[in-house]
Design a protein around this motif. Structure first.
Motif, PDB file in Angstrom:
ATOM      1  N   GLY A 172       2.612  -0.849  -4.278  1.00 35.35           N
ATOM      2  CA  GLY A 172       3.804  -0.152  -4.773  1.00 35.35           C
ATOM      3  C   GLY A 172       4.210   1.037  -3.927  1.00 35.35           C
ATOM      4  N   TYR A 173       4.791   2.038  -4.602  1.00 35.63           N
ATOM      5  CA  TYR A 173       5.421   3.154  -3.900  1.00 35.63           C
ATOM      6  C   TYR A 173       4.500   4.377  -3.855  1.00 35.63           C
ATOM      7  N   LEU A 174       3.369   4.234  -3.191  1.00 30.59           N
ATOM      8  CA  LEU A 174       2.413   5.327  -3.093  1.00 30.59           C
ATOM      9  C   LEU A 174       2.833   6.303  -2.000  1.00 30.59           C
ATOM     10  N   PRO A 175       2.735   7.607  -2.275  1.00 30.26           N
ATOM     11  CA  PRO A 175       3.021   8.597  -1.232  1.00 30.26           C
ATOM     12  C   PRO A 175       2.008   8.481  -0.099  1.00 30.26           C
ATOM     13  N   PRO A 176       2.408   8.791   1.133  1.00 32.50           N
ATOM     14  CA  PRO A 176       1.465   8.743   2.252  1.00 32.50           C
ATOM     15  C   PRO A 176       0.267   9.660   2.004  1.00 32.50           C
ATOM     16  N   GLY A 177      -0.915   9.164   2.318  1.00 35.49           N
ATOM     17  CA  GLY A 177      -2.113   9.978   2.160  1.00 35.49           C
ATOM     18  C   GLY A 177      -2.677  10.019   0.755  1.00 35.49           C
ATOM     19  N   GLU A 178      -2.054   9.318  -0.172  1.00 37.68           N
ATOM     20  CA  GLU A 178      -2.541   9.293  -1.554  1.00 37.68           C
ATOM     21  C   GLU A 178      -3.913   8.633  -1.614  1.00 37.68           C
ATOM     22  N   ASP A 179      -4.884   9.297  -2.199  1.00 39.06           N
ATOM     23  CA  ASP A 179      -6.238   8.753  -2.341  1.00 39.06           C
ATOM     24  C   ASP A 179      -6.355   8.085  -3.701  1.00 39.06           C
ATOM     25  N   HIS A 180      -6.079   6.800  -3.735  1.00 35.93           N
ATOM     26  CA  HIS A 180      -6.060   6.087  -5.017  1.00 35.93           C
ATOM     27  C   HIS A 180      -7.437   5.985  -5.644  1.00 35.93           C
ATOM     28  N   SER A 181      -8.493   6.180  -4.853  1.00 34.45           N
ATOM     29  CA  SER A 181      -9.840   6.105  -5.429  1.00 34.45           C
ATOM     30  C   SER A 181     -10.059   7.202  -6.467  1.00 34.45           C
ATOM     31  N   LEU A 182      -9.315   8.292  -6.339  1.00 36.26           N
ATOM     32  CA  LEU A 182      -9.436   9.387  -7.302  1.00 36.26           C
ATOM     33  C   LEU A 182      -8.791   9.042  -8.642  1.00 36.26           C
ATOM     34  N   TRP A 183      -7.979   8.000  -8.669  1.00 41.26           N
ATOM     35  CA  TRP A 183      -7.339   7.600  -9.920  1.00 41.26           C
ATOM     36  C   TRP A 183      -8.356   7.032 -10.911  1.00 41.26           C
ATOM     37  N   GLN A 184      -9.427   6.457 -10.384  1.00 40.73           N
ATOM     38  CA  GLN A 184     -10.471   5.835 -11.207  1.00 40.73           C
ATOM     39  C   GLN A 184      -9.921   4.703 -12.066  1.00 40.73           C
ATOM     40  N   ALA A 185      -9.078   3.895 -11.456  1.00 35.65           N
ATOM     41  CA  ALA A 185      -8.574   2.705 -12.148  1.00 35.65           C
ATOM     42  C   ALA A 185      -9.711   1.699 -12.337  1.00 35.65           C
ATOM     43  N   THR A 186      -9.589   0.856 -13.334  1.00 30.61           N
ATOM     44  CA  THR A 186     -10.587  -0.176 -13.575  1.00 30.61           C
ATOM     45  C   THR A 186     -10.668  -1.146 -12.399  1.00 30.61           C
ATOM     46  N   HIS A 187      -9.521  -1.428 -11.803  1.00 25.20           N
ATOM     47  CA  HIS A 187      -9.441  -2.369 -10.695  1.00 25.20           C
ATOM     48  C   HIS A 187      -8.231  -1.982  -9.849  1.00 25.20           C
ATOM     49  N   SER A 188      -8.172  -2.444  -8.620  1.00 27.01           N
ATOM     50  CA  SER A 188      -7.011  -2.195  -7.776  1.00 27.01           C
ATOM     51  C   SER A 188      -6.685  -3.441  -6.972  1.00 27.01           C
ATOM     52  N   VAL A 189      -5.411  -3.619  -6.648  1.00 30.63           N
ATOM     53  CA  VAL A 189      -4.968  -4.766  -5.856  1.00 30.63           C
ATOM     54  C   VAL A 189      -3.997  -4.289  -4.780  1.00 30.63           C
ATOM     55  N   HIS A 190      -4.015  -4.976  -3.644  1.00 27.77           N
ATOM     56  CA  HIS A 190      -3.110  -4.645  -2.545  1.00 27.77           C
ATOM     57  C   HIS A 190      -1.896  -5.570  -2.515  1.00 27.77           C
ATOM     58  N   SER A 191      -1.865  -6.540  -3.392  1.00 29.09           N
ATOM     59  CA  SER A 191      -0.745  -7.476  -3.493  1.00 29.09           C
ATOM     60  C   SER A 191      -0.637  -7.931  -4.942  1.00 29.09           C
ATOM     61  N   ALA A 192       0.589  -8.142  -5.397  1.00 27.62           N
ATOM     62  CA  ALA A 192       0.774  -8.637  -6.757  1.00 27.62           C
ATOM     63  C   ALA A 192       0.180 -10.033  -6.935  1.00 27.62           C
ATOM     64  N   VAL A 193       0.030 -10.753  -5.815  1.00 27.05           N
ATOM     65  CA  VAL A 193      -0.581 -12.087  -5.862  1.00 27.05           C
ATOM     66  C   VAL A 193      -2.018 -12.002  -6.356  1.00 27.05           C
ATOM     67  N   ASP A 194      -2.657 -10.843  -6.142  1.00 28.98           N
ATOM     68  CA  ASP A 194      -4.066 -10.687  -6.518  1.00 28.98           C
ATOM     69  C   ASP A 194      -4.256 -10.311  -7.983  1.00 28.98           C
ATOM     70  N   LEU A 195      -3.174 -10.113  -8.703  1.00 31.54           N
ATOM     71  CA  LEU A 195      -3.299  -9.729 -10.110  1.00 31.54           C
ATOM     72  C   LEU A 195      -3.836 -10.860 -10.978  1.00 31.54           C
ATOM     73  N   GLN A 196      -3.288 -12.055 -10.805  1.00 35.55           N
ATOM     74  CA  GLN A 196      -3.655 -13.153 -11.699  1.00 35.55           C
ATOM     75  C   GLN A 196      -5.142 -13.502 -11.672  1.00 35.55           C
ATOM     76  N   PRO A 197      -5.792 -13.586 -10.495  1.00 37.82           N
ATOM     77  CA  PRO A 197      -7.220 -13.924 -10.519  1.00 37.82           C
ATOM     78  C   PRO A 197      -8.052 -12.947 -11.341  1.00 37.82           C
ATOM     79  N   TRP A 198      -7.770 -11.641 -11.226  1.00 36.00           N
ATOM     80  CA  TRP A 198      -8.548 -10.667 -11.984  1.00 36.00           C
ATOM     81  C   TRP A 198      -8.228 -10.763 -13.478  1.00 36.00           C
ATOM     82  N   LEU A 199      -6.950 -10.915 -13.797  1.00 33.21           N
ATOM     83  CA  LEU A 199      -6.575 -11.055 -15.204  1.00 33.21           C
ATOM     84  C   LEU A 199      -7.177 -12.324 -15.799  1.00 33.21           C
TER      85      LEU A 199
END
Length: 226
Positions: free
Chosen positions: A188-215
């Motif tokens: 998505g629209y992440l600002p440059p340099g954003e450290d998404h690891s600090l979000w502590q999301a349950t899971h992360s994907v680099h493409s919407a195509v990768d959503l279905q396998p995890w779900l």
């Protein structure tokens, strides 16, 4: 076990940046200002019109003329919501799968109803969407859990059986505060340099195509016997 999915709108379900860019480019031309790089606008989409205009016109709220620019932007955008906007690659097959599995889904956005409702209608997803919660429909928007909990109630699924997918820290915070699993949409629209690891999301994907396998893996989780 997965029983429902909630999505952020811009940068998660729909790729809206080209319509924003078209409006901004036309405004810059008419105001005789130089064009800006699309990636600079893309990084500000999550901050709405204020963020995009601040970058495009090198201004900020409170400065002379900013309010007029914002009204001009919103008026233009309202007339051309879905010229270039499309679901991200992988989203439509995912929604088809959710529908075939009988898994309701909804949208929780910080985009006002004035834009979100007609946009979903024009894209052809309004009738399939079980809930569309906008900030003007609640007293507190994301990252507060209120809009997420409202959406869960409208699709009839308890938060612990829902997953919230979003491309901003506030989406993950709202999902966690509501007691649900979260997915960071890093396409998505992440600002440059954003450290998404600090979000502590349950899971992360680099493409919407990768959503279905995890779900799908969450769909087949069994509740342990006590």
């Amino acid at each position: 076990m997965l029983r429902g999915v909630l999505f952020d709108l811009d940068g998660t379900l729909l790729d809206t940046v080209d319509d924003f860019m078209a409006v901004i480019d036309s405004m810059l031309e008419e105001h005789q200002r130089p064009r800006v790089a699309p990636e600079l606008i893309r990084a500000q989409v999550s901050d709405g019109s204020v963020g995009m205009l601040s970058v495009a016109f090198a201004t900020r709220p409170g400065e002379p003329g900013f309010d007029a620019l914002r009204e001009e932007f919103l008026s233009r955008y309202e007339r051309a919501l879905a010229v270039h906007t499309r679901p991200f690659p992988g989203i439509l097959p995912l929604l088809d799968w959710l529908d075939s599995e009988g898994l309701p889904w909804g949208v929780v956005t910080n985009k006002l109803s004035r834009f979100s409702i007609p946009l979903m209608e024009q894209i052809g997803l309004a009738e399939r969407c079980g809930s569309l919660v906008c900030p003007d429909q609640v007293s507190r928007g994301k990252p507060h859990p209120e809009p997420v909990l409202k959406a869960c109630n409208e699709i009839g699924i308890a938060p612990e059986h829902c997953v919230f997918v979003g491309d901003h820290l506030r989406d993950i915070q709202a999902g966690h505060a509501a007691g649900m699993a979260t997915i960071a949409a890093l396409y998505g629209y992440l600002p440059p340099g954003e450290d998404h690891s600090l979000w502590q999301a349950t899971h992360s994907v680099h493409s919407a195509v990768d959503l279905q396998p995890w779900l799908l893996s969450r769909r087949h989780l069994e509740t342990p016997h006590v």
